[in-house]
Design an enzyme around this catalytic site. Structure first.
Site, PDB file in Angstrom:
ATOM      1  N   SER A 141      -9.072   6.528  12.146  1.00 12.06           N
ATOM      2  CA  SER A 141      -9.806   5.166  12.340  1.00 12.06           C
ATOM      3  C   SER A 141      -8.787   4.085  12.552  1.00 12.06           C
ATOM      4  O   SER A 141      -7.690   4.165  11.971  1.00 12.06           O
ATOM      5  CB  SER A 141     -10.577   5.095  11.080  1.00 12.06           C
TER       6      SER A 141
ATOM      7  N   ILE B 176      -6.260   1.037  12.787  1.00 12.21           N
ATOM      8  CA  ILE B 176      -4.830   0.944  12.966  1.00 12.21           C
ATOM      9  C   ILE B 176      -4.304   2.334  13.163  1.00 12.21           C
ATOM     10  O   ILE B 176      -3.278   2.512  13.760  1.00 12.21           O
ATOM     11  CB  ILE B 176      -4.393  -0.162  12.046  1.00 12.21           C
TER      12      ILE B 176
ATOM     13  N   SER C  56      -0.761  -5.948   4.029  1.00 14.08           N
ATOM     14  CA  SER C  56      -1.658  -6.848   4.638  1.00 14.08           C
ATOM     15  C   SER C  56      -1.387  -8.300   4.274  1.00 14.08           C
ATOM     16  O   SER C  56      -0.671  -8.626   3.369  1.00 14.08           O
ATOM     17  CB  SER C  56      -3.087  -6.565   3.822  1.00 14.08           C
TER      18      SER C  56
ATOM     19  N   TYR D  91      -7.500  -5.237  -3.774  1.00 17.63           N
ATOM     20  CA  TYR D  91      -6.725  -4.937  -2.446  1.00 17.63           C
ATOM     21  C   TYR D  91      -5.677  -5.681  -2.395  1.00 17.63           C
ATOM     22  O   TYR D  91      -4.574  -5.269  -2.058  1.00 17.63           O
ATOM     23  CB  TYR D  91      -7.859  -5.356  -1.367  1.00 17.63           C
TER      24      TYR D  91
ATOM     25  N   LYS E 146      -1.574  -4.322  -2.226  1.00 15.90           N
ATOM     26  CA  LYS E 146      -1.042  -4.665  -0.956  1.00 15.90           C
ATOM     27  C   LYS E 146       0.380  -5.493  -1.350  1.00 15.90           C
ATOM     28  O   LYS E 146       1.565  -5.249  -0.826  1.00 15.90           O
ATOM     29  CB  LYS E 146      -1.607  -5.476  -0.084  1.00 15.90           C
TER      30      LYS E 146
HETATM   31  N1  LIG Z   1      -7.669  -4.334  10.332  1.00 19.39           N
HETATM   32  C1  LIG Z   1      -7.021  -5.224   9.717  1.00 19.39           C
HETATM   33  O1  LIG Z   1      -7.005  -6.481  10.142  1.00 19.39           O
HETATM   34  C2  LIG Z   1      -5.923  -5.129   8.590  1.00 19.39           C
HETATM   35  C3  LIG Z   1      -5.362  -6.251   8.185  1.00 19.39           C
HETATM   36  C4  LIG Z   1      -4.461  -6.330   7.075  1.00 19.39           C
HETATM   37  C5  LIG Z   1      -4.092  -4.860   6.613  1.00 19.39           C
HETATM   38  N2  LIG Z   1      -4.718  -3.813   7.158  1.00 19.39           N
HETATM   39  C6  LIG Z   1      -4.287  -2.400   6.712  1.00 19.39           C
HETATM   40  O2  LIG Z   1      -4.022  -1.491   7.659  1.00 19.39           O
HETATM   41  C7  LIG Z   1      -4.611  -0.098   7.290  1.00 19.39           C
HETATM   42  C8  LIG Z   1      -5.608   0.422   8.319  1.00 19.39           C
HETATM   43  O3  LIG Z   1      -6.711  -0.305   7.955  1.00 19.39           O
HETATM   44  P1  LIG Z   1      -7.892  -0.366   9.206  1.00 19.39           P
HETATM   45  O4  LIG Z   1      -8.327  -1.834   9.528  1.00 19.39           O
HETATM   46  O5  LIG Z   1      -7.516   0.349  10.277  1.00 19.39           O
HETATM   47  O6  LIG Z   1      -9.018   0.438   8.348  1.00 19.39           O
HETATM   48  P2  LIG Z   1      -9.971   1.667   8.583  1.00 19.39           P
HETATM   49  O7  LIG Z   1     -10.412   1.385  10.098  1.00 19.39           O
HETATM   50  O8  LIG Z   1     -10.941   1.474   7.638  1.00 19.39           O
HETATM   51  O9  LIG Z   1      -9.049   2.687   8.344  1.00 19.39           O
HETATM   52  C9  LIG Z   1      -8.534   3.260   7.135  1.00 19.39           C
HETATM   53  C10 LIG Z   1      -8.171   4.562   7.134  1.00 19.39           C
HETATM   54  O10 LIG Z   1      -7.657   4.887   5.621  1.00 19.39           O
HETATM   55  C11 LIG Z   1      -8.362   6.099   5.526  1.00 19.39           C
HETATM   56  N3  LIG Z   1      -8.484   6.242   4.003  1.00 19.39           N
HETATM   57  C12 LIG Z   1      -8.935   5.481   3.082  1.00 19.39           C
HETATM   58  N4  LIG Z   1      -8.736   5.993   1.870  1.00 19.39           N
HETATM   59  C13 LIG Z   1      -8.234   7.456   1.991  1.00 19.39           C
HETATM   60  C14 LIG Z   1      -7.809   8.178   1.133  1.00 19.39           C
HETATM   61  N5  LIG Z   1      -8.013   8.277  -0.248  1.00 19.39           N
HETATM   62  N6  LIG Z   1      -7.011   9.345   1.675  1.00 19.39           N
HETATM   63  C15 LIG Z   1      -6.695   9.277   3.123  1.00 19.39           C
HETATM   64  N7  LIG Z   1      -7.258   8.412   3.774  1.00 19.39           N
HETATM   65  C16 LIG Z   1      -7.964   7.437   3.280  1.00 19.39           C
HETATM   66  C17 LIG Z   1      -9.720   5.875   6.177  1.00 19.39           C
HETATM   67  O11 LIG Z   1     -10.439   7.157   6.092  1.00 19.39           O
HETATM   68  P3  LIG Z   1     -11.963   7.533   6.132  1.00 19.39           P
HETATM   69  O12 LIG Z   1     -12.165   7.195   7.684  1.00 19.39           O
HETATM   70  O13 LIG Z   1     -12.144   8.584   5.465  1.00 19.39           O
HETATM   71  O14 LIG Z   1     -12.609   6.349   4.984  1.00 19.39           O
HETATM   72  C18 LIG Z   1      -9.388   5.550   7.561  1.00 19.39           C
HETATM   73  O15 LIG Z   1      -8.898   6.391   8.015  1.00 19.39           O
HETATM   74  C19 LIG Z   1      -4.902  -0.586   5.996  1.00 19.39           C
HETATM   75  O16 LIG Z   1      -4.024  -0.162   4.913  1.00 19.39           O
HETATM   76  C20 LIG Z   1      -5.278  -1.799   5.770  1.00 19.39           C
HETATM   77  O17 LIG Z   1      -5.201  -2.138   4.574  1.00 19.39           O
HETATM   78  C21 LIG Z   1      -5.704  -3.746   7.966  1.00 19.39           C
END
Ligand SMILES: NC(=O)c1ccc[n+]([C@@H]2O[C@H](COP(=O)([O-])OP(=O)(O)OC[C@H]3O[C@@H](n4cnc5c(N)ncnc54)[C@H](OP(=O)(O)O)[C@@H]3O)[C@@H](O)[C@H]2O)c1
Length: 330
Positions: free
Chosen positions: A50, A52, A175, A201, A205
């Site tokens: 999913s 990033i 983050s 969160y 982080k």
């Molecule tokens: N997007 C942003 O603006 C943003 C900003 C700051 C930081 N981040 C960081 O970037 C990273 C990716 O976030 P995203 O925005 O791409 O979110 P996302 O689309 O929700 O992707 C998160 C991924 O982590 C997986 N995950 C969650 N819990 C897990 C576990 N226990 N074991 C294995 N996989 C697990 C989810 O799997 P499922 O599909 O099974 O739930 C999903 O594949 C995160 O660490 C987030 O904190 C994102």
């Protein structure tokens, strides 16, 4: 050279973390940094089905890396493998099942499934829960997923990351939200206060950034970094922060833009000697708003608490044979 208006736009946060910030920062990028052939390199990406994580896996596969998608859900993981293979034409993408929040599963993965040689380990899996949830070992879920699982996995795979011809790398996807929280271990399991997922969160982080620095000091044979991706459009953001997602709309970065610095830290030659630093848009940044680091004692407290939680979850060692207990030859 950075012009004065860049400092103002960066200070605004919005015009730095958003897509316009990425485009502005990208003018300073060296495109050659990511013109690399990763044939033979093995990269592990957690949460790769999913947002990033998926975009990171895609970029690595397009550069011929062997990419292992570490995902907790078998259907979503397998779908990501099938789609990414079709999108990139790579046959070197494989889904491996792993729930990062489950320390027993992390140990199982390291012992039974993880490859013998690893070049890059990317801690991307993350979540922002609305209600308090506990991991299988009873840890608050963001602590388990962002901190304990990744730290244990790093410790178990350390030697395999150090066994290649190149310096192994670990990238922690933190983050910008962590800027709102100082390092704190007070009621970290949320037993004594009303649960606030945004704070949980951000606190975990912040811990990721400190742990990356501590690991960089302790493991000089590896390059260990943390970074933040800005604000990227992802299923996770849409699900956990629907109002923010709606308000920002097209201002959000694409997942690939959010993944850019993850990929850069994972593979660019220019990043290899920068172990321990915190990055945003390929540039080292201070992880502190006012530039003041927490005390060494507070950092040590984090390390010790993590090691204690990991030790508590370790399988009990088998009882020593009677002869060893009473002393050899006694
Ligand atoms: N997007 C942003 O603006 C943003 C900003 C700051 C930081 N981040 C960081 O970037 C990273 C990716 O976030 P995203 O925005 O791409 O979110 P996302 O689309 O929700 O992707 C998160 C991924 O982590 C997986 N995950 C969650 N819990 C897990 C576990 N226990 N074991 C294995 N996989 C697990 C989810 O799997 P499922 O599909 O099974 O739930 C999903 O594949 C995160 O660490 C987030 O904190 C994102």
């Amino acid at each position: 050279m950075r012009l004065p208006h860049h400092y103002l736009l960066d200070a605004s946060v919005v015009f730095s973390f958003d897509a316009s910030g990425f485009r502005r920062h990208a003018r300073a990028f060296d495109p050659a940094d990511l013109e690399v052939d990763l044939s033979g390199r093995v990269c592990l990406v957690t949460g790769a089905n999913s947002g990033i994580g998926r975009a990171t896996a895609r970029e690595l596969a397009l550069r011929n890396a062997t990419v292992l998608l570490l995902c907790r859900n078998p259907e979503r993981g397998q779908r990501a493998e099938d789609e990414l293979r079709a999108e990139t034409g790579s046959e070197s993408i494989r889904f491996h099942q792993l729930d990062l929040s489950d320390l027993v599963d992390v140990r199982r993965y390291a012992a039974e499934t993880a490859p013998e040689r690893i070049d890059v380990l990317i801690h991307n899996a993350g979540l922002l829960p609305l209600e308090r949830q506990l991991s299988p070992q009873g840890h608050e879920i963001t602590l388990a997923t962002h901190v304990l699982g990744p730290l244990l996995l790093s410790q178990l795979l350390r030697e395999r990351l150090a066994s290649g011809a190149r310096r192994g790398r670990i990238v922690w996807v933190s983050s910008g939200g962590m800027y709102t929280q100082a390092l704190s271990l007070r009621d970290v399991q949320w037993e004594e206060r009303d649960y606030d997922g945004v704070v949980a969160y951000a606190q975990t982080k912040r811990m990721q950034v400190v742990l990356a620095e501590l690991l960089a000091e302790r493991w000089p044979e590896l390059a260990v970094n943390s970074m933040h991706p800005g604000w990227a459009d992802s299923p996770g953001v849409e699900r956990s922060l629907p109002t923010f997602h709606k308000l920002l709309g097209k201002r959000l970065r694409t997942p690939a833009q959010g993944a850019d610095t993850v990929v850069w830290l994972a593979v660019a030659d220019a990043a290899e000697a920068r172990s321990g630093e915190f990055f945003f848009d390929r540039e080292a940044r201070s992880p502190y708003l006012l530039g003041k680091q927490e005390s060494p004692e507070r950092r040590r407290e984090l390390w010790d608490a993590c090691q204690r939680w990991l030790a508590e979850s370790a399988p009990a060692s088998p009882p020593e044979p009677a002869s060893a207990q009473s002393g050899a030859g006694a």
